[in-house]
Design an enzyme around this catalytic site. Structure first.
Site, mmCIF file in Angstrom:
data_model
loop_
_atom_site.group_PDB
_atom_site.id
_atom_site.type_symbol
_atom_site.label_atom_id
_atom_site.label_comp_id
_atom_site.label_asym_id
_atom_site.label_seq_id
_atom_site.Cartn_x
_atom_site.Cartn_y
_atom_site.Cartn_z
ATOM 1 C CD1 TRP A 13 -13.913 1.952 -3.741
ATOM 2 C CD2 TRP A 13 -15.203 2.712 -2.076
ATOM 3 N NE1 TRP A 13 -14.867 1.013 -3.513
ATOM 4 C CE2 TRP A 13 -15.680 1.443 -2.489
ATOM 5 C CE3 TRP A 13 -15.856 3.373 -1.035
ATOM 6 C CZ2 TRP A 13 -16.783 0.835 -1.890
ATOM 7 C CZ3 TRP A 13 -16.947 2.766 -0.443
ATOM 8 C CH2 TRP A 13 -17.401 1.513 -0.875
ATOM 9 C CB SER B 10 -7.992 0.684 -0.087
ATOM 10 O OG SER B 10 -8.080 2.043 -0.458
ATOM 11 C CD GLU C 21 -10.500 -4.977 -4.340
ATOM 12 O OE1 GLU C 21 -10.733 -3.764 -4.172
ATOM 13 O OE2 GLU C 21 -11.152 -5.867 -3.765
ATOM 14 C CB VAL D 89 -9.165 7.690 -0.072
ATOM 15 C CG1 VAL D 89 -9.669 8.595 1.036
ATOM 16 C CG2 VAL D 89 -8.277 8.443 -1.028
ATOM 17 C CG HIS E 189 -16.136 -2.594 6.213
ATOM 18 N ND1 HIS E 189 -16.497 -3.900 6.006
ATOM 19 C CD2 HIS E 189 -15.508 -2.195 5.075
ATOM 20 C CE1 HIS E 189 -16.102 -4.276 4.804
ATOM 21 N NE2 HIS E 189 -15.510 -3.259 4.215
ATOM 22 C CG PHE F 163 1.271 3.138 3.416
ATOM 23 C CD1 PHE F 163 0.538 1.991 3.168
ATOM 24 C CD2 PHE F 163 0.776 4.050 4.335
ATOM 25 C CE1 PHE F 163 -0.668 1.756 3.818
ATOM 26 C CE2 PHE F 163 -0.428 3.828 4.997
ATOM 27 C CZ PHE F 163 -1.151 2.681 4.738
ATOM 28 N NE ARG G 214 -3.926 13.822 7.013
ATOM 29 C CZ ARG G 214 -4.664 14.702 7.692
ATOM 30 N NH1 ARG G 214 -5.645 15.358 7.090
ATOM 31 N NH2 ARG G 214 -4.412 14.957 8.964
#
Ligand code: RBF
Length: 168
Positions: free
Chosen positions: A26, A58, A60, A81, A89, A114, A128
């Site tokens: 995504w 994310s 998964e 992201v 959600h 992470f 970022r």
């Protein structure tokens, strides 16, 4: 959370580590930046042949991290992201991914970097993502942290060698 206060990690003797990078799909532009930053960090560390595995979203990431950790990788890095929308959600996804990745690391003993951005807006994520003009490079940071941790943990199996100071 501010990125200020991050350590300057210097990591050596990492060239033989097996590292797996898992990346969601995504938010393509941000993900391209995160993946490029991660691959740049791996090159900087002398890790020539990382495994790069793409998963849909994310959500998964934890299951993929667990499988790679169980396969014997020395470090796993999760990149994704999640952008806040108008529903709860966002909280559920962020909570699930964060708790899932934490659990993989603590259950398996394999460091999980992470590199999941959880942002209010796409602009924050782009800043970022390690792209030209970005203020931070979270894909690079996540790889360096996971590999630094793997190197530190490996030093424990060599009892007469002092653990690297930067990871104490
Ligand atoms: N995955 C992401 O990696 N980032 C997102 O911002 C994101 N937003 C989502 C929003 C909704 C409403 C849904 C249903 C899924 C979203 N996903 C996102 C996908 C999620 O991580 C996962 O791939 C799917 O839910 C399928 O398991």
């Amino acid at each position: 959370m501010s990125g200020k206060g991050a350590p300057e990690l210097s990591v050596s003797d990492a060239g033989d580590l097996r590292v797996g990078v898992i990346a969601a799909q995504w938010h393509e532009k941000v993900m391209d930046g995160l993946v490029d930053g991660a691959l740049r960090a791996l090159r900087d560390l002398g890790i020539a042949e990382p495994t790069v595995l793409r998963v849909p979203g994310s959500w998964e990431l934890p299951v993929a991290a667990k499988v790679l950790a169980d396969r014997g990788y020395d470090a796993v890095v999760a990149l994704g992201v999640v952008i806040r929308g108008g529903t709860p959600h966002f909280e559920y996804v962020c909570q699930g991914v964060t708790a899932g990745l934490t659990r993989v690391g603590t259950d398996t003993g394999v460091p999980v970097g992470f590199g999941v951005l959880t942002c209010d807006t796409e602009e924050q994520a782009l800043d970022r993502a390690g792209l030209p003009g970005s203020g931070e490079d979270k894909g690079h940071e996540a790889v360096t942290a996971a590999v630094a941790t793997a190197v530190a943990l490996r030093s424990l199996s060599e009892p007469w060698r002092e653990a690297p100071r930067h990871t104490a």
